[in-house]
Design a protein around this motif. Structure first.
Motif, PDB file in Angstrom:
ATOM      1  N   SER A 133       0.546  31.225  19.689  1.00 19.96           N
ATOM      2  CA  SER A 133       0.028  31.259  18.312  1.00 19.96           C
ATOM      3  C   SER A 133       0.971  32.012  17.372  1.00 19.96           C
ATOM      4  O   SER A 133       0.930  31.795  16.168  1.00 19.96           O
ATOM      5  N   GLY A 136       3.003  30.133  14.733  1.00 19.72           N
ATOM      6  CA  GLY A 136       2.373  29.730  13.474  1.00 19.72           C
ATOM      7  C   GLY A 136       2.527  28.247  13.189  1.00 19.72           C
ATOM      8  O   GLY A 136       2.452  27.415  14.094  1.00 19.72           O
ATOM      9  N   ASN A 137       2.790  27.929  11.921  1.00 23.45           N
ATOM     10  CA  ASN A 137       2.879  26.521  11.496  1.00 23.45           C
ATOM     11  C   ASN A 137       4.273  25.943  11.655  1.00 23.45           C
ATOM     12  O   ASN A 137       4.650  25.003  10.952  1.00 23.45           O
ATOM     13  N   GLN A 138       5.031  26.472  12.565  1.00 23.21           N
ATOM     14  CA  GLN A 138       6.420  26.031  12.747  1.00 23.21           C
ATOM     15  C   GLN A 138       6.491  24.522  13.021  1.00 23.21           C
ATOM     16  O   GLN A 138       5.700  23.977  13.786  1.00 23.21           O
ATOM     17  N   THR A 139       7.471  23.854  12.375  1.00 22.52           N
ATOM     18  CA  THR A 139       7.615  22.416  12.583  1.00 22.52           C
ATOM     19  C   THR A 139       8.817  22.079  13.470  1.00 22.52           C
ATOM     20  O   THR A 139       8.920  20.975  13.998  1.00 22.52           O
ATOM     21  N   VAL A 153      -0.800  32.672  11.294  1.00 24.98           N
ATOM     22  CA  VAL A 153      -1.871  32.038  10.526  1.00 24.98           C
ATOM     23  C   VAL A 153      -3.259  32.536  10.929  1.00 24.98           C
ATOM     24  O   VAL A 153      -4.250  32.057  10.414  1.00 24.98           O
ATOM     25  N   THR A 214      -3.623  16.807  15.954  1.00 23.15           N
ATOM     26  CA  THR A 214      -3.037  18.098  16.332  1.00 23.15           C
ATOM     27  C   THR A 214      -2.701  18.070  17.824  1.00 23.15           C
ATOM     28  O   THR A 214      -3.420  17.453  18.624  1.00 23.15           O
ATOM     29  N   ARG A 273      -9.803  19.964   9.268  1.00 23.69           N
ATOM     30  CA  ARG A 273      -8.995  20.847  10.118  1.00 23.69           C
ATOM     31  C   ARG A 273      -9.336  22.312   9.856  1.00 23.69           C
ATOM     32  O   ARG A 273      -9.531  22.713   8.718  1.00 23.69           O
ATOM     33  N   VAL A 278      -3.154  25.583  14.187  1.00 26.42           N
ATOM     34  CA  VAL A 278      -1.809  25.110  13.858  1.00 26.42           C
ATOM     35  C   VAL A 278      -1.717  23.631  14.254  1.00 26.42           C
ATOM     36  O   VAL A 278      -2.468  23.170  15.109  1.00 26.42           O
ATOM     37  N   PRO A 279      -0.804  22.869  13.601  1.00 27.08           N
ATOM     38  CA  PRO A 279      -0.750  21.432  13.905  1.00 27.08           C
ATOM     39  C   PRO A 279      -0.236  21.124  15.308  1.00 27.08           C
ATOM     40  O   PRO A 279      -0.581  20.106  15.895  1.00 27.08           O
TER      41      PRO A 279
END
Ligand SMILES: NC(=O)c1ccc[n+]([C@@H]2O[C@H](COP(=O)([O-])OP(=O)(O)OC[C@H]3O[C@@H](n4cnc5c(N)ncnc54)[C@H](O)[C@@H]3O)[C@@H](O)[C@H]2O)c1
Length: 320
Positions: A133, A136-139, A153, A214, A273, A278-279
């Motif tokens: 976790s 985070g929202n890392q792509t 997040v 997700t 969501r 996170v995605p």
């Protein structure tokens, strides 16, 4: 293999801690367990987890809160641990939004207590359970230990990041293991594999947050335990290492897999969501391979089959 060593496991009554403790005892380690059996989920489940090894002659249990420093110190003074595997924490991303202070107290201050005592009692190795976790929202995928981290997040992720920093600053020999969504028999009843299986088998609706796209890097419990033991067998000065399956699965596919294995259709209630979700999680495990010689061996179908077999087995009688 370093047998007979004295290992202190915090959170030994929990999901990962109980699997790990049983394995350590099977391997010949002397294990001291510290757990406060809190009611984040039913303490009866934790008692059932410990029943599998509670009477082992090389096991001793302390029912105490890691925030209670005097009691924790007495446990150190008696058990004289050489290695600490610190798993005790308030787990779960979503519930951390409701009670961030409690998460901070246990996950950050509790970790500080353990690090301070580890130093005072000259513990040789400290293994800390962190979490995917914190990415985070890392792509950018897969998530690597060297990635620059954005804002966490959830309060839970914040506490794990803060605890990682305490580990780094402690100057103790620390291995930080970042676990990716762990599942398997005796899995936590607040997590998706348990909640979905429970509801699908009972013909009850399941809540699906988001459109099902997700993805999570579901990692089977035995693989996590073998990763922790690999870390224990290879003490390192200071390293952060991902333990994940390296095979992210979408929520849609995850639900479909449970449907196939149970032979029952899910009744899905779709909700927006969740803000703390996170995605995607996706572990780069090249460092674990290189430093620990570790790699996961359980695919989702095999792991979920074992989980569902456990869930429906007569041996599993405890209900939350
Ligand atoms: N399960 C996962 O998917 C996952 C993923 C990433 C990281 N982790 C981390 O791995 C560790 C173990 O997770 P788990 O899934 O087994 O959770 P769990 O809740 O089943 O186990 C945690 C145990 O710690 C104990 N505990 C909590 N607060 C305590 C306190 N103040 N004093 C003493 N004992 C206390 C609980 O009673 C429980 O038995 C946690 O640190 C968690 O954050 C888990």
């Amino acid at each position: 293999m370093s047998k007979n060593k004295r290992v202190l496991v915090t959170g030994h009554a929990g999901f990962i801690g109980s699997h790990l403790t049983k394995k350590l005892l099977d391997l010949g380690f002397n294990v001291t367990g510290v757990d406060n059996y809190n009611d984040f989920y039913s303490p009866e489940i934790k008692k059932a987890n410990v029943a599998a090894f509670g009477n082992h002659s090389n096991f001793k249990e302390y029912k105490l809160d890691i925030l209670d420093l005097p009691k924790l110190e007495r446990c150190f003074a008696v058990s004289k641990p050489e290695i600490i595997i610190h798993l005790a924490a308030r787990a779960g991303v979503r519930p951390s939004l409701k009670n961030p202070q409690l998460y901070h107290d246990v996950n950050v201050n509790g970790t500080k207590n353990l690090l301070d005592l580890a130093k005072k009692y000259q513990v040789k190795q400290f293994i800390f359970a962190s979490s995917s976790s914190i990415y985070g929202n890392q792509t950018k995928v897969p998530f690597s230990e060297t990635d620059k981290l954005g804002q966490p997040v959830s309060p839970y992720a914040q506490t794990k990041l803060a605890a990682e920093k305490l580990c780094r600053d402690s100057e103790l020999p620390v291995t930080i293991l970042r676990f990716f969504t762990v599942y398997g028999p005796a899995g936590r009843p607040d997590m998706a594999p348990y909640l979905f299986t429970q509801a699908i088998l009972a013909g009850q609706p399941i809540i699906r947050y988001g459109d099902g796209s997700t993805k999570r890097d579901y990692t089977y419990i035995d693989d996590i335990v073998s990763g922790i033991i690999a870390a224990l067998n290879r003490p390192l000065a200071y390293e952060i290492i991902n333990l994940g399956n390296n095979q992210p699965v979408s929520l849609k596919d995850f639900i479909a897999a449970i449907e196939t294995l149970t032979g029952k259709k899910a009744k899905i209630v779709a909700k927006p969501r969740h803000p703390a979700d996170v995605p995607l999680t996706y572990a780069d495990i090249s460092k674990a391979k290189k430093l620990l010689g570790w790699q996961p061996t359980t695919d989702l179908k095999t792991g979920l089959t074992k989980f569902i077999d456990w869930y429906v087995s007569p041996a599993f009688k405890v209900c939350p």
